[in-house]
Design an enzyme around this catalytic site. Structure first.
Site, short mmCIF file in Angstrom:
data_model
loop_
_atom_site.label_atom_id
_atom_site.label_comp_id
_atom_site.label_asym_id
_atom_site.label_seq_id
_atom_site.Cartn_x
_atom_site.Cartn_y
_atom_site.Cartn_z
N ASP A 98 -7.63 -2.63 14.17
CA ASP A 98 -9.04 -2.84 13.78
C ASP A 98 -9.19 -4.03 12.83
O ASP A 98 -10.23 -4.21 12.21
CB ASP A 98 -9.62 -1.56 13.15
CG ASP A 98 -8.88 -1.15 11.87
OD1 ASP A 98 -7.93 -1.84 11.46
OD2 ASP A 98 -9.26 -0.12 11.28
N GLU A 118 -9.53 -1.43 5.16
CA GLU A 118 -10.22 -1.11 6.41
C GLU A 118 -11.48 -1.96 6.55
O GLU A 118 -11.95 -2.56 5.58
CB GLU A 118 -10.58 0.39 6.41
CG GLU A 118 -9.37 1.32 6.36
CD GLU A 118 -8.64 1.41 7.70
OE1 GLU A 118 -8.63 0.42 8.47
OE2 GLU A 118 -8.04 2.47 7.97
N HIS A 134 -7.37 -4.60 10.05
CA HIS A 134 -7.08 -4.38 8.63
C HIS A 134 -5.77 -5.04 8.23
O HIS A 134 -4.87 -5.24 9.05
CB HIS A 134 -7.11 -2.89 8.25
CG HIS A 134 -5.96 -2.06 8.72
ND1 HIS A 134 -6.09 -1.02 9.61
CD2 HIS A 134 -4.64 -2.09 8.40
CE1 HIS A 134 -4.92 -0.45 9.80
NE2 HIS A 134 -4.02 -1.09 9.09
N ASP A 190 0.82 -1.21 0.00
CA ASP A 190 0.00 0.00 0.00
C ASP A 190 0.86 1.27 0.00
O ASP A 190 2.08 1.20 0.16
CB ASP A 190 -0.95 -0.01 1.20
CG ASP A 190 -0.28 -0.44 2.52
OD1 ASP A 190 0.97 -0.48 2.56
OD2 ASP A 190 -0.98 -0.73 3.49
C1 GLP Z 1 -0.40 0.18 8.57
C2 GLP Z 1 -0.03 -0.63 7.34
C3 GLP Z 1 -0.32 -2.10 7.55
C4 GLP Z 1 0.27 -2.55 8.86
C5 GLP Z 1 -0.37 -1.79 10.00
C6 GLP Z 1 0.14 -2.20 11.36
O1 GLP Z 1 -1.75 0.49 8.61
N1 GLP Z 1 -0.69 -0.19 6.16
O2 GLP Z 1 0.22 -2.84 6.46
O3 GLP Z 1 0.04 -3.92 9.03
O4 GLP Z 1 -0.07 -0.42 9.80
O5 GLP Z 1 1.32 -1.51 11.68
P1 GLP Z 1 2.36 -1.98 12.77
O6 GLP Z 1 3.01 -3.19 12.22
O7 GLP Z 1 3.32 -0.85 12.91
O8 GLP Z 1 1.59 -2.26 14.01
#
Ligand code: GLP
Length: 259
Positions: A135, A142, A137, A66
């Site tokens: 959440d 989302e 995702h 993304d």
């Molecule tokens: C962002 C990214 C996701 C990731 C999420 C969790 O939203 N787009 O791909 O999994 O954050 O982040 P973290 O690994 O820092 O908890």
């Protein structure tokens, strides 16, 4: 269902996934990786970079999950910059073989289709690394995202924007829109490896792995995949009803199977 592996620490998870990537890279130096950003996959990238002398990673290909829309790619928190800094450079990958969705507003209408085309042309993603949002995702899909969705623009929820505000300077707006591989895109990868560490992820992990299939928990889509591995630490495993079984299955898994 997904195979669930409960480990003592993120470093152990990183080593397990790095083993699998090294194995694949030896078999096929042009293996296609699906690359996640966020803090969760960092132990994988660290473990892999420590093994650079053992295996040539320079021909690996990669697709990021993304990108923010409208954020200058040179901004340190654009996912292009993050992938460059945390993956391409430390692993010695060839930057030309690593793609990130194009979040430029002028090209955004066609960017999803172009990205899907690029993944198709590469022969698809072999191994997709995933983190999970609080959440539920994955990527930036989302709650409410269709299980059939492909790469497209999404609006970030207030919770995700709050979660990600820590990466931005005080007073700086977290972008409202993103472009993300869809759940349908992710489900086409050959092997899904979802990682989660820490108590804040416990509820999302349990809902994704053991809860009902629902677009309201986008990560529950992994239950539809024939080869999904979920690697969590003790804290993220807190709410898993099947933890005893998962531990038993892992302890008795034949060595040759890997993850
Ligand atoms: C962002 C990214 C996701 C990731 C999420 C969790 O939203 N787009 O791909 O999994 O954050 O982040 P973290 O690994 O820092 O908890």
């Amino acid at each position: 269902m997904a195979e669930v592996v409960i480990v003592d620490a993120p470093e152990t998870a990183g080593a397990l996934v790095a083993d699998e990537i090294v194995r694949r890279a030896r078999q096929n130096p042009e293996t296609v990786l699906g690359l996640a950003t966020g803090s969760t996959p960092l132990p994988v990238y660290r473990a892999l970079s420590a093994r650079r002398a053992e295996v040539d990673l320079s021909r690996l290909r990669g697709f990021a999950l993304d990108e923010y829309v409208g954020l200058d790619p040179a901004h340190p928190e654009s996912y292009r910059s993050v992938i460059e800094r945390e993956v391409v450079v430390p692993l010695g990958l060839d930057a030309g073989r690593i793609r990130v969705p194009d979040g430029h507003p002028a090209r955004i209408r066609d960017a999803g289709e172009a990205y899907e085309g690029a993944i198709r042309d590469a022969g698809g993603v072999d191994l997709q690394i995933l983190g999970i949002g609080t959440d539920g995702h994955i990527g930036f899909n989302e709650p409410g995202s269709s299980f059939a969705s492909l790469t497209r623009v999404k609006t970030l929820t207030a919770q995700t924007r709050r979660d990600n505000a820590r990466f931005f300077a005080v007073g700086e707006e977290v972008p409202r829109h993103c472009i993300t591989q869809g759940l349908g895109t992710i489900l086409r990868a050959g092997h899904l490896v979802l990682l989660a560490f820490g108590e804040a992820k416990a509820a999302a992990v349990a809902a994704a792995v053991e809860g009902p299939l629902t677009a309201w928990v986008p990560a529950s889509a992994i239950q539809l995949h024939p080869r999904a591995t979920v690697i969590v630490d003790e804290a993220a495993a807190r709410d898993l009803r099947g933890a005893t079984y998962y531990r038993e299955a892992w302890a008795h898994k034949p060595d040759w199977q890997g993850i």
